[in-house]
Design a protein around this motif. Structure first.
Motif, PDB file in Angstrom:
ATOM      1  N   PRO A 163       0.806  -1.225   0.000  1.00  0.00           N
ATOM      2  CA  PRO A 163       0.000   0.000   0.000  1.00  0.00           C
ATOM      3  C   PRO A 163       0.838   1.274   0.000  1.00  0.00           C
ATOM      4  CG  PRO A 163      -0.881  -1.585   1.570  1.00  0.00           C
ATOM      5  CD  PRO A 163       0.442  -2.133   1.114  1.00  0.00           C
ATOM      6  N   ARG A 167      -0.481   3.344  -3.103  1.00  0.00           N
ATOM      7  CA  ARG A 167      -1.392   4.446  -2.768  1.00  0.00           C
ATOM      8  C   ARG A 167      -1.015   5.752  -3.473  1.00  0.00           C
ATOM      9  NH1 ARG A 167      -5.184   5.291   1.247  1.00  0.00           N
ATOM     10  NH2 ARG A 167      -4.682   3.244   2.120  1.00  0.00           N
ATOM     11  N   LEU A 171      -3.277   7.522  -6.358  1.00  0.00           N
ATOM     12  CA  LEU A 171      -3.772   8.881  -6.138  1.00  0.00           C
ATOM     13  C   LEU A 171      -3.407   9.784  -7.312  1.00  0.00           C
ATOM     14  CD1 LEU A 171      -5.121  10.966  -4.312  1.00  0.00           C
ATOM     15  CD2 LEU A 171      -2.905  11.327  -3.199  1.00  0.00           C
ATOM     16  N   ASP A 188     -11.081   6.382  -3.600  1.00  0.00           N
ATOM     17  CA  ASP A 188     -11.379   5.239  -2.729  1.00  0.00           C
ATOM     18  C   ASP A 188     -11.600   3.969  -3.544  1.00  0.00           C
ATOM     19  OD1 ASP A 188     -11.260   6.986  -0.597  1.00  0.00           O
ATOM     20  OD2 ASP A 188     -13.427   7.273  -0.471  1.00  0.00           O
ATOM     21  N   LEU A 191      -8.322   2.328  -4.550  1.00  0.00           N
ATOM     22  CA  LEU A 191      -7.616   1.727  -3.420  1.00  0.00           C
ATOM     23  C   LEU A 191      -8.277   0.435  -2.948  1.00  0.00           C
ATOM     24  CD1 LEU A 191      -6.865   4.994  -1.413  1.00  0.00           C
ATOM     25  CD2 LEU A 191      -5.267   3.666  -2.801  1.00  0.00           C
TER      26      LEU A 191
END
Length: 280
Positions: A163, A167, A171, A188, A191
């Motif tokens: 992650p 992440r 993003l 969201d 992810l």
């Protein structure tokens, strides 16, 4: 005070469709039960929530909109198979759920999912097609799968099962879809998709020239001129091969249905009118 706009969850009905090999696909349905059906396929590492503006807007009042969470995404089951036959069977199940010829809209990777269906079943059950910021091919050297700088920059970090690595890449990927701030749920959604699924969707090669040339239903190819995820040349490639395709450019990025929802809806409504034999 102005009239309160209903939320997505207040407007849609939730249901499940059983796809290839018994995989459960979560769908959101809006609009009249007897309305002409429109199936909405989202892209890589997203969910059917991306179509919130359409599900809660005027299109949802005239058409039966069916927005699926693709296998491995959103609230759908997470199987091991992400090959052509799996995707084709899932779309076939969605068309059976629609219960009459439908227009299928494929955004981004959803365009490739739509091509997988065409590869196996042709245009059976289709009233028309829409490709939105879509790839139709995948793999190095395939013109229909050419990506933009934001997508190239996100890989391979966005595929990581760590992650801390994935992440920030995801993003940047999501925020790079548009020059405008995007809803938090788009970030969201990325992810939430397991790393194994994010990786599996890129683990194949597929050309589509012959598939595209065989399309015999009304087709709209709609693409943002500033799309930095899927290169605009991918739209020109598809539109050049599909007989009598309509190519429409919008001054936006990868998510025209979010950035310019009214303009997108107008273009889509015009095409739906042609597909279903009604005035726009």
């Amino acid at each position: 005070m102005g009239e309160q706009v209903p939320t997505l969850d207040e407007v849609v009905r939730r249901d499940d469709v059983i796809g290839t090999s018994g995989v459960r696909l979560a769908v959101r349905v809006a609009g009249p039960a007897d309305g002409p059906p429109v199936i909405l396929l989202h892209g890589w590492a997203q969910s059917g929530r991306v179509w919130a503006n359409q599900l809660t807007g005027p299109l949802g009042g005239a058409y039966r909109l069916i927005a699926v969470d693709l296998r491995g995404h959103g609230d759908s089951a997470v199987p091991d198979d992400y090959g052509t036959d799996a995707w084709a069977g899932d779309v076939r199940a969605l068309l059976a759920y629609a219960d009459r010829p439908a227009v299928v809209v494929g955004w981004s990777y959803g365009g490739l999912v739509l091509i997988d269906y065409l590869r196996r079943y042709g245009t059976a059950g289709l009233a028309g097609l829409v490709l939105v910021g879509a790839i139709t091919e995948i793999g190095r050297g395939h013109a229909g799968g050419r990506v933009g700088p934001v997508m190239r920059a996100a890989l391979p970090a966005a595929l990581s099962d760590d992650p801390a690595v994935a992440r920030p890449a995801l993003l940047d990927f999501v925020t790079g879809m548009s020059a405008q701030p995007l809803p938090d749920d788009l970030v969201d959604a990325s992810l939430r998709v397991p790393a194994s699924v994010r990786t599996a969707l890129f683990a194949r090669q597929a050309a589509a020239a012959e598939v595209l040339a065989a399309v015999d239903v009304p087709t709209l190819v709609l693409h943002g001129r500033q799309d930095a995820i899927v290169h605009p040349s991918a739209a020109s490639y598809a539109a050049g091969l599909i007989p009598d395709a309509t190519l429409t450019w919008l001054d936006t990025g990868h998510v025209p249905f979010v950035d310019h929802a009214a303009e997108f809806d107008t273009a889509l409504a015009g095409h739906l009118g042609r597909c279903f034999g009604r005035s726009a």
